[in-house]
Design an enzyme around this catalytic site. Structure first.
Site, PDB file in Angstrom:
ATOM      1  N   TYR A 187       0.814  -1.079  -0.147  1.00  0.00           N
ATOM      2  CA  TYR A 187       0.025   0.075  -0.109  1.00  0.00           C
ATOM      3  C   TYR A 187       0.827   1.268   0.025  1.00  0.00           C
ATOM      4  O   TYR A 187       1.687   1.496   0.848  1.00  0.00           O
ATOM      5  CB  TYR A 187      -1.067   0.062   1.420  1.00  0.00           C
ATOM      6  CG  TYR A 187      -2.076  -0.955   1.355  1.00  0.00           C
ATOM      7  CD1 TYR A 187      -2.124  -2.046  -0.111  1.00  0.00           C
ATOM      8  CD2 TYR A 187      -2.504  -1.571   2.543  1.00  0.00           C
ATOM      9  CE1 TYR A 187      -2.998  -2.895   0.036  1.00  0.00           C
ATOM     10  CE2 TYR A 187      -3.599  -2.323   2.484  1.00  0.00           C
ATOM     11  CZ  TYR A 187      -3.721  -3.220   1.364  1.00  0.00           C
ATOM     12  OH  TYR A 187      -4.864  -4.450   1.294  1.00  0.00           O
ATOM     13  N   HIS A 234       0.629 -12.270  -0.277  1.00  0.00           N
ATOM     14  CA  HIS A 234      -0.585 -11.681  -0.816  1.00  0.00           C
ATOM     15  C   HIS A 234      -1.273 -12.452  -1.975  1.00  0.00           C
ATOM     16  O   HIS A 234      -2.645 -12.333  -2.145  1.00  0.00           O
ATOM     17  CB  HIS A 234      -0.051 -10.150  -1.154  1.00  0.00           C
ATOM     18  CG  HIS A 234      -0.955  -9.116  -1.190  1.00  0.00           C
ATOM     19  ND1 HIS A 234      -0.498  -7.955  -0.834  1.00  0.00           N
ATOM     20  CD2 HIS A 234      -2.297  -9.031  -1.208  1.00  0.00           C
ATOM     21  CE1 HIS A 234      -1.575  -7.209  -0.673  1.00  0.00           C
ATOM     22  NE2 HIS A 234      -2.769  -7.760  -0.905  1.00  0.00           N
TER      23      HIS A 234
END
Length: 322
Positions: free
Chosen positions: A53, A110
């Protein structure tokens, strides 16, 4: 705020998981600080982030704003770049430095990748857990067969098992109802879900047959326009039902997600205190079975299978082990 078991780990987390993807992007550090404080005051103790992010900026902001309250949150982060063993071991150290903590509660892969080596991955995740850098490990976006395969490797070697699978789930994307949600229930795996509002599509901001708002995410995400055109009838019915019940469309859509017995906690991303307040209020809503079926009927998105006689139903069944 209701608290729920985090799979079979013995941990208890808030039914709402606070998503941080907007922190550092559409939400500055001061607002982030206020959001975290208010979330804690309202009973939210589950926080999801990721090293990717804002290329680490989100974690850095959290590191500064979590000071004095880190231990009040169950914190999840994810491997940054590759999923080779070296990346898994180095990414956790980078995340811990940015988060200014000595451990996270959950460290996750992820995405799966073509050519990945599950044995190496599970060994590296076990090293992270054994070093006390993560209390638990998990895998995002992981097919049921691969999740089971990884945990067989962990069991055979006495390594830390995967305890959580993080997956997209909403009124439009319902694929995890096949195999994945039943696997979570059967094996005591926590299932956290993202995209409950489909990037805001189900929140009531977008109106069928009307221009996209000038400041809307849909202006830079072409999927929004495509989905809005494809599901305009269902979106209109969702908004009508919300008006009839005196609630917000986003509350209905989120309640539909967490109302599934296999879902542990939806991840709800916010970028302002007002969004946080609205999101938390949505978790007061409980849908009846009839209301859930009605909402589902608006979109006709249940995954359909044409063959196998009774097999399609068996793949979805949550009653086989009762």
């Amino acid at each position: 705020m209701k608290y729920v078991p985090f799979g079979d780990t013995g941990e208890s987390i808030s039914q709402m998981c606070l998503g941080s993807m907007m922190f550092g992007d559409r939400c500055g550090e001061r607002e982030t600080d206020a959001i975290l404080g208010t979330a804690l005051d309202r009973g939210v103790n589950f926080l999801d982030t990721a090293a990717m992010y804002m290329d680490g900026l989100t974690e850095s902001i959290l590191g500064r704003t979590l000071k004095g309250r880190r231990n009040s949150f169950f914190i999840t982060t994810k491997v940054h770049r590759g999923i080779d063993a070296a990346s898994i071991r180095t990414s956790i150290d980078e995340s811990l430095a940015r988060l200014q903590t000595d451990h996270v509660d959950l460290y996750m892969i992820h995405w799966p990748q073509v050519g990945m080596h599950p044995g190496d991955i599970m060994a590296a995740l076990n090293d992270v857990a054994s070093a006390g850098k993560a209390r638990f490990v998990g895998f995002c976006n992981c097919p049921a067969w691969l999740f089971a395969h990884c945990n067989r490797i962990a069991l055979e070697n006495g390594w830390a098992p995967l305890v959580c699978n993080q997956l997209p789930y909403n009124l439009l994307e319902r694929g995890i109802e096949i195999e994945l949600l039943p696997q979570g229930v059967a094996d005591g795996v926590a299932i956290t879900t993202y995209r409950a509002l489909v990037a805001g599509l189900l929140a009531g901001k977008y109106r069928p047959n009307q221009p996209l708002p000038a400041d809307a995410r849909g202006q830079r995400d072409p999927r929004i326009g495509d989905w809005l055109a494809r599901y305009s009838d269902g979106i209109g019915k969702l908004q009508t039902m919300a008006n009839d019940l005196g609630v917000r469309p986003g509350h209905l859509a989120t309640a539909w997600v967490y109302g599934h017995v296999g879902v542990t906690a939806p991840i709800v991303g916010v970028s302002s205190l007002s969004q946080l307040d609205s999101a938390i209020k949505g978790f007061d809503l409980t849908l009846s079975g009839e209301e859930r079926v009605r909402l589902s009927s608006f979109f006709d998105t249940e995954v359909k299978e044409e063959s196998g006689e009774k097999f399609p139903g068996l793949r979805r069944s949550l009653d086989l082990l009762s």
